[in-house]
Design a protein around this motif. Structure first.
Motif, PDB file in Angstrom:
ATOM      1  N   SER A   1       0.878  -1.168   0.000  1.00  0.00           N
ATOM      2  CA  SER A   1       0.000   0.000   0.000  1.00  0.00           C
ATOM      3  C   SER A   1       0.918   1.222   0.000  1.00  0.00           C
ATOM      4  O   SER A   1       2.107   1.109   0.304  1.00  0.00           O
ATOM      5  N   PRO A   2       0.398   2.395  -0.335  1.00  0.00           N
ATOM      6  CA  PRO A   2       1.262   3.583  -0.357  1.00  0.00           C
ATOM      7  C   PRO A   2       1.950   3.851   0.983  1.00  0.00           C
ATOM      8  O   PRO A   2       3.087   4.297   1.025  1.00  0.00           O
ATOM      9  N   GLU A   3       1.263   3.552   2.091  1.00  0.00           N
ATOM     10  CA  GLU A   3       1.864   3.773   3.405  1.00  0.00           C
ATOM     11  C   GLU A   3       2.989   2.788   3.695  1.00  0.00           C
ATOM     12  O   GLU A   3       3.927   3.095   4.415  1.00  0.00           O
ATOM     13  N   ARG A   4       2.865   1.598   3.159  1.00  0.00           N
ATOM     14  CA  ARG A   4       3.855   0.549   3.429  1.00  0.00           C
ATOM     15  C   ARG A   4       5.150   0.729   2.653  1.00  0.00           C
ATOM     16  O   ARG A   4       6.169   0.181   3.029  1.00  0.00           O
ATOM     17  N   VAL A   5       5.136   1.482   1.578  1.00  0.00           N
ATOM     18  CA  VAL A   5       6.338   1.647   0.756  1.00  0.00           C
ATOM     19  C   VAL A   5       7.472   2.246   1.584  1.00  0.00           C
ATOM     20  O   VAL A   5       8.587   1.732   1.601  1.00  0.00           O
ATOM     21  N   GLY A   6       7.195   3.325   2.307  1.00  0.00           N
ATOM     22  CA  GLY A   6       8.217   3.945   3.148  1.00  0.00           C
ATOM     23  C   GLY A   6       8.649   3.048   4.294  1.00  0.00           C
ATOM     24  O   GLY A   6       9.824   2.999   4.667  1.00  0.00           O
ATOM     25  N   GLN A   7       7.693   2.311   4.850  1.00  0.00           N
ATOM     26  CA  GLN A   7       7.999   1.401   5.955  1.00  0.00           C
ATOM     27  C   GLN A   7       8.928   0.279   5.489  1.00  0.00           C
ATOM     28  O   GLN A   7       9.914  -0.033   6.155  1.00  0.00           O
ATOM     29  N   VAL A   8       8.632  -0.317   4.347  1.00  0.00           N
ATOM     30  CA  VAL A   8       9.484  -1.386   3.813  1.00  0.00           C
ATOM     31  C   VAL A   8      10.866  -0.839   3.469  1.00  0.00           C
ATOM     32  O   VAL A   8      11.884  -1.491   3.720  1.00  0.00           O
ATOM     33  N   ARG A   9      10.921   0.351   2.939  1.00  0.00           N
ATOM     34  CA  ARG A   9      12.202   0.985   2.627  1.00  0.00           C
ATOM     35  C   ARG A   9      13.061   1.107   3.890  1.00  0.00           C
ATOM     36  O   ARG A   9      14.250   0.799   3.872  1.00  0.00           O
ATOM     37  N   ARG A  10      12.467   1.548   4.984  1.00  0.00           N
ATOM     38  CA  ARG A  10      13.209   1.688   6.245  1.00  0.00           C
ATOM     39  C   ARG A  10      13.647   0.331   6.791  1.00  0.00           C
ATOM     40  O   ARG A  10      14.751   0.201   7.335  1.00  0.00           O
ATOM     41  N   ILE A  11      12.815  -0.691   6.643  1.00  0.00           N
ATOM     42  CA  ILE A  11      13.175  -2.036   7.114  1.00  0.00           C
ATOM     43  C   ILE A  11      14.365  -2.576   6.333  1.00  0.00           C
ATOM     44  O   ILE A  11      15.320  -3.091   6.912  1.00  0.00           O
ATOM     45  N   LEU A  12      14.322  -2.446   5.006  1.00  0.00           N
ATOM     46  CA  LEU A  12      15.433  -2.935   4.176  1.00  0.00           C
ATOM     47  C   LEU A  12      16.711  -2.152   4.472  1.00  0.00           C
ATOM     48  O   LEU A  12      17.801  -2.733   4.547  1.00  0.00           O
ATOM     49  N   ALA A  13      16.590  -0.845   4.657  1.00  0.00           N
ATOM     50  CA  ALA A  13      17.760  -0.021   4.975  1.00  0.00           C
ATOM     51  C   ALA A  13      18.371  -0.441   6.307  1.00  0.00           C
ATOM     52  O   ALA A  13      19.599  -0.509   6.446  1.00  0.00           O
ATOM     53  N   ALA A  14      17.530  -0.747   7.291  1.00  0.00           N
ATOM     54  CA  ALA A  14      18.046  -1.181   8.591  1.00  0.00           C
ATOM     55  C   ALA A  14      18.816  -2.490   8.477  1.00  0.00           C
ATOM     56  O   ALA A  14      19.867  -2.660   9.105  1.00  0.00           O
ATOM     57  N   HIS A  15      18.327  -3.415   7.666  1.00  0.00           N
ATOM     58  CA  HIS A  15      19.042  -4.684   7.485  1.00  0.00           C
ATOM     59  C   HIS A  15      20.365  -4.486   6.759  1.00  0.00           C
ATOM     60  O   HIS A  15      21.371  -5.096   7.113  1.00  0.00           O
ATOM     61  N   LEU A  16      20.383  -3.635   5.762  1.00  0.00           N
ATOM     62  CA  LEU A  16      21.638  -3.369   5.064  1.00  0.00           C
ATOM     63  C   LEU A  16      22.654  -2.711   5.996  1.00  0.00           C
ATOM     64  O   LEU A  16      23.842  -3.040   5.962  1.00  0.00           O
ATOM     65  N   ARG A  17      22.215  -1.810   6.825  1.00  0.00           N
ATOM     66  CA  ARG A  17      23.128  -1.185   7.798  1.00  0.00           C
ATOM     67  C   ARG A  17      23.612  -2.208   8.820  1.00  0.00           C
ATOM     68  O   ARG A  17      24.771  -2.178   9.226  1.00  0.00           O
ATOM     69  N   HIS A  18      22.733  -3.098   9.237  1.00  0.00           N
ATOM     70  CA  HIS A  18      23.120  -4.151  10.173  1.00  0.00           C
ATOM     71  C   HIS A  18      24.175  -5.071   9.555  1.00  0.00           C
ATOM     72  O   HIS A  18      25.047  -5.578  10.251  1.00  0.00           O
ATOM     73  N   TRP A  19      24.105  -5.270   8.242  1.00  0.00           N
ATOM     74  CA  TRP A  19      25.083  -6.088   7.531  1.00  0.00           C
ATOM     75  C   TRP A  19      26.326  -5.286   7.148  1.00  0.00           C
ATOM     76  O   TRP A  19      27.165  -5.766   6.395  1.00  0.00           O
TER      77      TRP A  19
END
Length: 170
Positions: free
Chosen positions: A16-34
């Motif tokens: 959904s439009p609201e989830r796009v930003g949320q998923v972006r932040r989740i993926l960014a957090a995992h990349l930073r964790h790695w």
């Protein structure tokens, strides 16, 4: 710096439009964790393009997102079950953007009729961890003094020096 070990992440999401930003932040957090800070922006931009295209064109908004880090590449894949969504027609503009952002990309169908769209980003060695030169520590061998203060008679030409063989044959 963390050791470069292979990593995997899976996320099922209803787009959904609201989830796009949320998923972006989740993926960014995992990349930073790695420890892949330099890949956050291109991976998240590609993911955002795909999520917005799925939200706009797909009737089934459920998608699976998977990310793999294999020590050289981050591969991001989106699985979509919508049989009416055609990558060559509906997602053409999105795929052009992904091709420009990524090092490689592709689309394939599964045996169950779903589609998988993936793209990869290469982690360049110079970007991951800058090399810092360290000063060498002296070893025991370097710390020992070698007796070199005594002059070598053949080289200095002092009295009692060993004559050069070439001079005797002339």
């Amino acid at each position: 710096m963390k050791a470069a070990v292979p990593c995997y992440y899976h996320l099922d999401v209803e787009v959904s439009p609201e989830r796009v930003g949320q998923v972006r932040r989740i993926l960014a957090a995992h990349l930073r964790h790695w420890d892949l800070e330099t890949l956050v922006e291109p991976v998240c931009q590609g993911a955002e393009l795909l999520l917005r295209a799925i939200d706009e064109h797909a009737t089934d908004k459920n998608t699976s997102i998977e990310m793999w880090w294999n020590r050289q590449y981050v591969i991001t894949a989106f699985g979509q079950n919508d049989r009416d969504l055609w990558p060559d027609q509906d997602l053409r503009a999105c795929l052009v953007g992904i091709a420009a952002l990524s090092d490689g990309w592709g689309c394939c169908a599964t045996a169950g009729g779903s589609k998988v769209i993936w793209f990869s980003q290469r982690a360049r060695a110079g970007e991951r961890a800058p090399l810092v030169p360290t000063a060498p520590a002296p070893t025991e061998r370097e710390a020992l003094r070698v007796p070199r203060e005594m002059p070598v008679p053949a080289l200095t030409g002092h009295v009692g020096a060993v004559p050069d063989e070439r001079e005797e044959t002339r």
